[in-house]
Design an enzyme around this catalytic site. Sequence first.
Site, PDB file in Angstrom:
ATOM      1  N   GLN A   1      34.406  63.048  30.217  1.00 56.78           N
ATOM      2  CA  GLN A   1      33.507  63.915  31.170  1.00 56.78           C
ATOM      3  C   GLN A   1      32.821  65.072  30.371  1.00 56.78           C
ATOM      4  O   GLN A   1      31.640  65.237  30.774  1.00 56.78           O
ATOM      5  CB  GLN A   1      34.370  64.422  32.273  1.00 56.78           C
TER       6      GLN A   1
ATOM      7  N   GLN B   1      29.707  73.986  38.811  1.00 55.73           N
ATOM      8  CA  GLN B   1      29.187  75.229  38.486  1.00 55.73           C
ATOM      9  C   GLN B   1      27.596  75.482  38.903  1.00 55.73           C
ATOM     10  O   GLN B   1      26.958  74.607  39.130  1.00 55.73           O
ATOM     11  CB  GLN B   1      29.037  75.348  36.607  1.00 55.73           C
TER      12      GLN B   1
ATOM     13  N   HIS C   1      27.382  67.938  29.291  1.00 59.05           N
ATOM     14  CA  HIS C   1      27.369  66.638  29.619  1.00 59.05           C
ATOM     15  C   HIS C   1      26.341  65.797  28.647  1.00 59.05           C
ATOM     16  O   HIS C   1      25.725  64.852  29.262  1.00 59.05           O
ATOM     17  CB  HIS C   1      26.969  66.294  31.008  1.00 59.05           C
TER      18      HIS C   1
ATOM     19  N   SER D   1      31.817  67.724  38.002  1.00 57.56           N
ATOM     20  CA  SER D   1      31.912  68.254  36.727  1.00 57.56           C
ATOM     21  C   SER D   1      33.310  68.949  36.791  1.00 57.56           C
ATOM     22  O   SER D   1      34.501  68.695  36.973  1.00 57.56           O
ATOM     23  CB  SER D   1      30.893  69.094  36.220  1.00 57.56           C
ATOM     24  N   LEU D   2      33.251  70.564  36.776  1.00 60.15           N
ATOM     25  CA  LEU D   2      34.589  71.292  36.911  1.00 60.15           C
ATOM     26  C   LEU D   2      35.435  70.949  37.837  1.00 60.15           C
ATOM     27  O   LEU D   2      36.702  71.140  38.037  1.00 60.15           O
ATOM     28  CB  LEU D   2      34.088  72.828  36.487  1.00 60.15           C
TER      29      LEU D   2
ATOM     30  N   ARG E   1      37.736  75.040  28.827  1.00 59.47           N
ATOM     31  CA  ARG E   1      36.740  74.265  28.961  1.00 59.47           C
ATOM     32  C   ARG E   1      35.598  75.188  28.873  1.00 59.47           C
ATOM     33  O   ARG E   1      34.481  74.965  27.993  1.00 59.47           O
ATOM     34  CB  ARG E   1      36.778  73.484  30.035  1.00 59.47           C
TER      35      ARG E   1
END
Length: 313
Positions: free
Chosen positions: A253, A10, A204, A95-96, A120
């Site tokens: 995660q 992101q 996170h 991440s994503l 998500r």
Amino acid sequence: MSRAFTFPGQGSQAVGMGRELAEAFASAREVFEEVNEALGQDLSKLMWEGPQEDLTLTENAQPAIMAVSLAVVRTLEREGGFSLADKAAFVAGHSLGEYSALAAAGSLTIADTARLLKRRGLAMQRAVPVGQGAMAALLGLEFEAAAEVAKEAAQGDVCTAANDNGGGQVVISGTKAAVERAIEIAKTKGAKRSMLLPVSAPFHCSLMKPAAEEMAEALSQVDLKTPAIPLVANVTASRVADPATIRELLVEQVTGMVRWRESVLYMEAQGVTSFVEVGAGKALTGMVKRIAKEAETLSIGTAADVEAFIKTL
């Protein structure tokens, strides 16, 4: 030359993303259409025309960034006869981007990946009321020093390192008051610059626990195959290929730290000499250059990038 293919997270979204690819290649258009159909939403119209504030919403930005990455991969496969399994030692995503990496490696379908990322994004947004959480970038502090700043700032609230991006760039996450305290503390510890990030939720960190629980349920409902290339996972900074373990790590995660610096160092130690960023922007390429200074870096995100890379195959 041993290559790793990396997939952005992101922050890489921008109005117009992927449009040129779709105009140049039918294979890219197919991916955007698959994502639209999976979501029941004209996401590509939002990606190409905006408005930016709607594209930046986590629920839209996450599948949009994945769509561009996968449009590039499919175009390389169709137009260049490219096979990730033959050309890559590892895949990794920030991440994503971990979902994009798994889709590129054949572990998830594009449709399932789009739906998972939409969910998500929504789950992360819902986990903490707007205004109660925050994230900040601490620049000029190495990881250990930044983690100490976060610990000192917590004072009973949540404040923790969320992304270890390498090169003295650490992102912290937690309750807004604690993150604001950390910014002030960082100034006294030698940080060159510290700033709040324009995000809508504190990703996170432990505040994301409700989102992690929702993703555990969502991931239990999809078919997750063994990837054609090992994934270097965010939360362990090491290789994984077992589908059951990957599923667990994707849940972990959501609240766990993105160990990007360690992931790059792990791949370099395994013999990777070239890192190829696939998709929108060049954020990971910049990070890799700061971490693995001897490695070659390349980003493929535009039609011209795709054509240039195909010529090297």
